[in-house]
Design a protein around this motif. Structure first.
Motif, PDB file in Angstrom:
ATOM      1  N   THR A  86       1.187  -0.874  -0.206  1.00 50.10           N
ATOM      2  CA  THR A  86      -0.103   0.561   0.145  1.00 50.10           C
ATOM      3  C   THR A  86       0.915   1.534  -0.161  1.00 50.10           C
ATOM      4  OG1 THR A  86      -0.301  -0.491   2.406  1.00 50.10           O
ATOM      5  CG2 THR A  86      -1.759  -1.041   0.908  1.00 50.10           C
ATOM      6  N   GLU A  87       0.577   2.137  -1.429  1.00 52.87           N
ATOM      7  CA  GLU A  87       1.054   3.410  -0.362  1.00 52.87           C
ATOM      8  C   GLU A  87       0.648   4.861   0.123  1.00 52.87           C
ATOM      9  OE1 GLU A  87       4.294   4.548  -1.332  1.00 52.87           O
ATOM     10  OE2 GLU A  87       5.366   2.032  -2.220  1.00 52.87           O
ATOM     11  N   THR A  88       1.181   5.778   0.451  1.00 53.82           N
ATOM     12  CA  THR A  88       0.665   7.042   0.546  1.00 53.82           C
ATOM     13  C   THR A  88       0.274   8.105   0.021  1.00 53.82           C
ATOM     14  OG1 THR A  88       2.062   6.725   3.059  1.00 53.82           O
ATOM     15  CG2 THR A  88       1.303   8.624   2.311  1.00 53.82           C
ATOM     16  N   ALA A  89      -0.710   8.696  -0.278  1.00 55.59           N
ATOM     17  CA  ALA A  89      -1.209   9.782  -1.720  1.00 55.59           C
ATOM     18  C   ALA A  89      -0.048  10.389  -1.756  1.00 55.59           C
ATOM     19  CB  ALA A  89      -2.424   9.521  -1.464  1.00 55.59           C
ATOM     20  N   GLY A  90       0.539  10.348  -2.768  1.00 60.00           N
ATOM     21  CA  GLY A  90       1.041  11.606  -3.228  1.00 60.00           C
ATOM     22  C   GLY A  90       2.629  10.737  -3.464  1.00 60.00           C
ATOM     23  N   ARG A  91       3.158   9.627  -3.250  1.00 57.71           N
ATOM     24  CA  ARG A  91       4.674   9.463  -2.520  1.00 57.71           C
ATOM     25  C   ARG A  91       4.752   9.062  -3.896  1.00 57.71           C
ATOM     26  NH1 ARG A  91       8.199   7.747   0.485  1.00 57.71           N
ATOM     27  NH2 ARG A  91       8.276   5.627  -0.360  1.00 57.71           N
ATOM     28  N   VAL A  93       7.697   7.270  -7.712  1.00 62.37           N
ATOM     29  CA  VAL A  93       9.165   6.520  -7.948  1.00 62.37           C
ATOM     30  C   VAL A  93      10.071   7.205  -7.329  1.00 62.37           C
ATOM     31  CG1 VAL A  93       9.744   5.607  -9.453  1.00 62.37           C
ATOM     32  CG2 VAL A  93       7.195   5.803  -9.429  1.00 62.37           C
ATOM     33  N   GLY A  94      10.371   8.159  -8.333  1.00 56.91           N
ATOM     34  CA  GLY A  94      11.340   8.855  -7.247  1.00 56.91           C
ATOM     35  C   GLY A  94      11.782   9.252  -5.475  1.00 56.91           C
ATOM     36  N   ASP A  95      10.303   9.492  -4.371  1.00 53.73           N
ATOM     37  CA  ASP A  95      10.770   9.145  -3.124  1.00 53.73           C
ATOM     38  C   ASP A  95      11.083   8.205  -3.201  1.00 53.73           C
ATOM     39  OD1 ASP A  95       9.259  11.830  -3.549  1.00 53.73           O
ATOM     40  OD2 ASP A  95       7.036  11.454  -2.879  1.00 53.73           O
ATOM     41  N   LEU A  96      10.638   6.574  -4.314  1.00 56.16           N
ATOM     42  CA  LEU A  96      10.929   5.878  -3.255  1.00 56.16           C
ATOM     43  C   LEU A  96      12.535   5.590  -4.266  1.00 56.16           C
ATOM     44  CD1 LEU A  96      10.244   3.094  -2.035  1.00 56.16           C
ATOM     45  CD2 LEU A  96       9.766   1.782  -4.226  1.00 56.16           C
ATOM     46  N   VAL A  97      13.248   5.613  -4.659  1.00 59.86           N
ATOM     47  CA  VAL A  97      14.350   5.688  -5.374  1.00 59.86           C
ATOM     48  C   VAL A  97      14.937   6.184  -4.397  1.00 59.86           C
ATOM     49  CG1 VAL A  97      15.657   6.412  -7.155  1.00 59.86           C
ATOM     50  CG2 VAL A  97      13.975   4.972  -7.979  1.00 59.86           C
ATOM     51  N   ASP A 159       9.860   6.824 -14.557  1.00 67.40           N
ATOM     52  CA  ASP A 159       9.661   8.194 -14.468  1.00 67.40           C
ATOM     53  C   ASP A 159       9.256   8.423 -12.956  1.00 67.40           C
ATOM     54  OD1 ASP A 159       8.460  10.638 -14.423  1.00 67.40           O
ATOM     55  OD2 ASP A 159       6.818  10.293 -16.254  1.00 67.40           O
ATOM     56  N   HIS A 160      10.154   9.253 -12.630  1.00 63.42           N
ATOM     57  CA  HIS A 160      10.367   9.329 -11.096  1.00 63.42           C
ATOM     58  C   HIS A 160       9.483  10.066 -10.652  1.00 63.42           C
ATOM     59  CE1 HIS A 160      14.964   8.478 -10.075  1.00 63.42           C
ATOM     60  NE2 HIS A 160      14.566   7.387 -11.480  1.00 63.42           N
ATOM     61  N   ASP A 161       8.734  10.982 -12.163  1.00 66.69           N
ATOM     62  CA  ASP A 161       7.760  11.688 -10.995  1.00 66.69           C
ATOM     63  C   ASP A 161       6.180  11.114 -10.849  1.00 66.69           C
ATOM     64  OD1 ASP A 161       8.726  14.115 -10.775  1.00 66.69           O
ATOM     65  OD2 ASP A 161       9.029  14.494 -13.253  1.00 66.69           O
ATOM     66  N   ARG A 162       6.517  10.167 -11.837  1.00 66.46           N
ATOM     67  CA  ARG A 162       4.720   9.047 -11.677  1.00 66.46           C
ATOM     68  C   ARG A 162       4.912   8.894 -10.193  1.00 66.46           C
ATOM     69  NH1 ARG A 162       3.117   5.799 -15.777  1.00 66.46           N
ATOM     70  NH2 ARG A 162       1.414   5.116 -14.237  1.00 66.46           N
ATOM     71  N   ARG A 163       3.407   9.199  -9.057  1.00 67.91           N
ATOM     72  CA  ARG A 163       2.883   8.526  -8.199  1.00 67.91           C
ATOM     73  C   ARG A 163       2.301   6.745  -8.217  1.00 67.91           C
ATOM     74  NH1 ARG A 163      -2.028  12.898  -6.236  1.00 67.91           N
ATOM     75  NH2 ARG A 163      -2.605  10.662  -6.006  1.00 67.91           N
ATOM     76  N   LEU A 164       3.022   6.880  -7.038  1.00 64.90           N
ATOM     77  CA  LEU A 164       2.922   5.201  -6.781  1.00 64.90           C
ATOM     78  C   LEU A 164       1.480   4.283  -6.439  1.00 64.90           C
ATOM     79  CD1 LEU A 164       6.058   4.862  -4.308  1.00 64.90           C
ATOM     80  CD2 LEU A 164       5.971   3.844  -6.226  1.00 64.90           C
ATOM     81  N   ASP A 165       0.422   6.196  -6.457  1.00 67.82           N
ATOM     82  CA  ASP A 165      -0.536   5.228  -6.171  1.00 67.82           C
ATOM     83  C   ASP A 165      -1.386   4.752  -7.104  1.00 67.82           C
ATOM     84  OD1 ASP A 165      -0.772   7.871  -6.332  1.00 67.82           O
ATOM     85  OD2 ASP A 165      -1.786   8.368  -4.241  1.00 67.82           O
TER      86      ASP A 165
END
Length: 561
Positions: A86-91, A93-97, A159-165
């Motif tokens: 599950t992912e927090t809204a707004g996070r 791909v770049g945040d995870l990297v 794409d680092h800007d893609r939202r995980l959710d």
């Protein structure tokens, strides 16, 4: 998802020790007295029936769950990728990297600062050497490239800007897995890592695990992966002593052979003791019968002598029975075996020469208007008792095509024709067959509600209803539990049961082996080869594709768009 904050394998050999681990959900014990040791260089495969506690064990080892009893000791850094994310809204791909690289960059910065401030006359070479060893172990200079390679090889979003959710479950999982593989942690815990991977992704995962410099614990149903990477198998299904068993032989085939031998000895001993118990029970009955009659001889001849002997015989038999019960093996009920129903090929009056379903030039749009699938000039038809295996890398549209073929996704262009009264059983890639309002119902009640819904739509012939208890997919206790309390694998079994409920003429199965135990997978493959119903399967499972090698194949990677 759990991970340690400070890589520390360079400080010494890494290992994991679990001692006497017990865990229970409310009213339901899962793990009992589990002992486990994983040393540096060990790649341990964890197997067992659905609901045996495999995912729970990983969560306990990762520190996400606190055991009811026992303790877990870890040494070194940890990377853990669970099945359900599950992912927090707004996070993004770049945040995870960035999170993945944070520790590596922090360690490299510490080394740079220490080197710049180092006094060659009074400085502590040991401390500096430790930092250098840590940087070398993590290959900090190569971390950014490793992440990019892992994302690419696993077919993950880059794409680092893609939202995980906003990503699908599979896309999100691949991003997580890529980041964790790039971390080079000392201890890697993976839960069903091949579920969302195509052949290229599985090949990269296999290479990564084989070359892992720390320790690996992997829960997987993928028989090929078990053969390729594990050095030992830990089976949570109870052995003869009622405890999980460690099989030291590497590979799936060796494990199955060793387990089969153990089960044969177990059942042989059980049958022998049951036979002996029956014989003793018969002897005891005869002794009691003699005692009640006192076995009296004719009048005037030692009146009580034979009655006394009868009592002696009874006591001797009682002692033998007590000894047998004390030494007996308590064999728990075996896991339910799949009892695949006899599915029909046709309904009365149908022409056996006509296809059940035909799709021409399918074009499917996503909710935002983007094209999900476009196969101009393609005709896909399945006759009664027909077979079709759909293959192709992730992103080629296998799931979309199967949904369009089953009639659960509308076509923006093209045509789909199906027989009147055709019953289609569908198993999607994820467990979404149950309505949210049914999640708190028991599995049995949810199954009944689904049957009533099919009946109201005219899609169920009451004479062809398949009782869920007859399938052997879920035990009586599991059927009485709310769906929300079932494990991922048990929910997957329930999805399969729903697909079979109305005795379909056509089965459409998208990655049917996901989350299933290896025993059920073997039984399901055999059933699909034998059933009279038509079957369409999309799967990345290499062993299943080998078993279905004689089927017609549609490879979407080779179909011109």
């Amino acid at each position: 998802m759990a991970r340690s904050r400070l890589p520390s394998a360079y400080a010494g050999a890494v290992h994991l020790v679990a001692s006497g681990i017990s865990f229970a959900y409310p009213g339901r014990p899962v793990l009992d007295g589990v002992d486990l040791r994983v040393s540096d260089g060990v790649r341990l495969g964890v197997v067992g029936e659905n609901g045996s506690g495999k995912s729970t064990l990983l969560r306990v080892l990762a520190g996400e769950l606190k055991p009811k009893a026992g303790e877990v000791r870890r040494r070194g850094s940890l990377a853990y990728v669970p099945q359900e994310l599950t992912e927090t809204a707004g996070r993004t791909v770049g945040d995870l990297v960035a999170e993945t690289l944070a520790d590596v960059r922090a360690l490299a910065a510490r080394l740079e600062e220490a080197a710049a401030a180092f006094d060659h006359e009074t400085g502590d070479l040991r401390q500096l050497g430790g930092l250098l060893a840590g940087v070398e172990h993590l290959a900090a200079w190569d971390a950014d490239r490793r992440v990019d390679v892992a994302l690419t090889r696993l077919g993950a979003v880059r794409d680092h800007d893609r939202r995980l959710d906003t990503l699908s479950v599979g896309q999100r999982y691949r991003v997580r897995l890529a980041c964790r593989l790039a971390e080079r942690a000392d201890l890697l815990l993976l839960d069903e890592p091949t579920n969302h991977l195509d052949d290229s992704g599985v090949a990269y995962l296999t290479e990564s695990i084989q070359s892992w410099r720390g320790a690996v614990v992997v829960v997987t149903h993928d028989r090929e992966l078990l053969d390729d990477v594990v050095t030992a198998m830990f089976d949570l299904d109870p052995a003869m002593d009622g405890r999980p068993a460690l099989y030291g032989q590497p590979g799936y085939h060796e494990y199955r052979f060793a387990k089969a031998q153990m089960l044969a000895r177990w059942h042989q001993r059980f049958r022998a003791e049951q036979k002996r118990a029956a014989e003793l029970a018969h002897r005891l009955d005869r002794s009691y019968e003699g005692l009640s009659d006192e076995w009296r001889p004719p009048k005037g001849s030692q009146k009580h002598r034979r009655g006394t002997r009868a009592r002696i015989h009874v006591k001797a038999a009682d002692r033998l029975v007590e000894k047998l019960e004390a030494e007996a093996v308590d064999v728990p009920p075996p896991p339910p075996a799949l009892a695949f129903p006899d599915l029909p090929a046709l309904s009365a009056g149908w022409d056996p020469g006509d296809p059940l379903v035909e799709v021409r030039s399918p074009h499917v749009l996503a909710p935002d208007g983007a094209t999900r699938l476009d196969l101009p000039g393609t005709r896909l038809a399945v006759p009664p008792s027909g077979r079709l295996l759909v293959t192709g890398p992730n992103g080629t549209g296998k799931s979309t095509l199967l949904a369009a073929f089953a009639g659960t996704l509308p076509l923006a262009r093209g045509t789909r024709t199906a027989r009147d009264g055709l019953r289609v059983g569908v198993v999607g890639q994820e467990s979404d067959a149950v309505a949210p309002e049914d999640a708190r119902r028991s599995a049995f009640d949810a199954y009944a509600a689904h049957a009533l819904a099919l009946l109201s739509r005219g899609e169920l012939d009451p004479d062809h209803l398949v009782p869920v208890a007859a399938l052997g997919l879920l035990s009586e206790e599991e059927l009485e539990r709310p769906l929300v309390e079932l494990s991922v694998g048990q929910k997957r079994r329930f999805d399969l049961a729903l697909a079979l409920l109305h005795a379909p003429h056509l089965l459409v199965l998208d990655e049917p082996t996901n989350h299933l135990s290896v025993d059920v997978m073997d039984a399901l493959t055999t059933a699909l080869l034998r059933t009279s119903a038509a079957v369409v399967v999309a799967t990345h499972d290499r062993r299943m594709r080998t078993d279905l090698a004689d089927w017609p194949v549609l490879d979407l990677a080779t179909v011109p768009a």
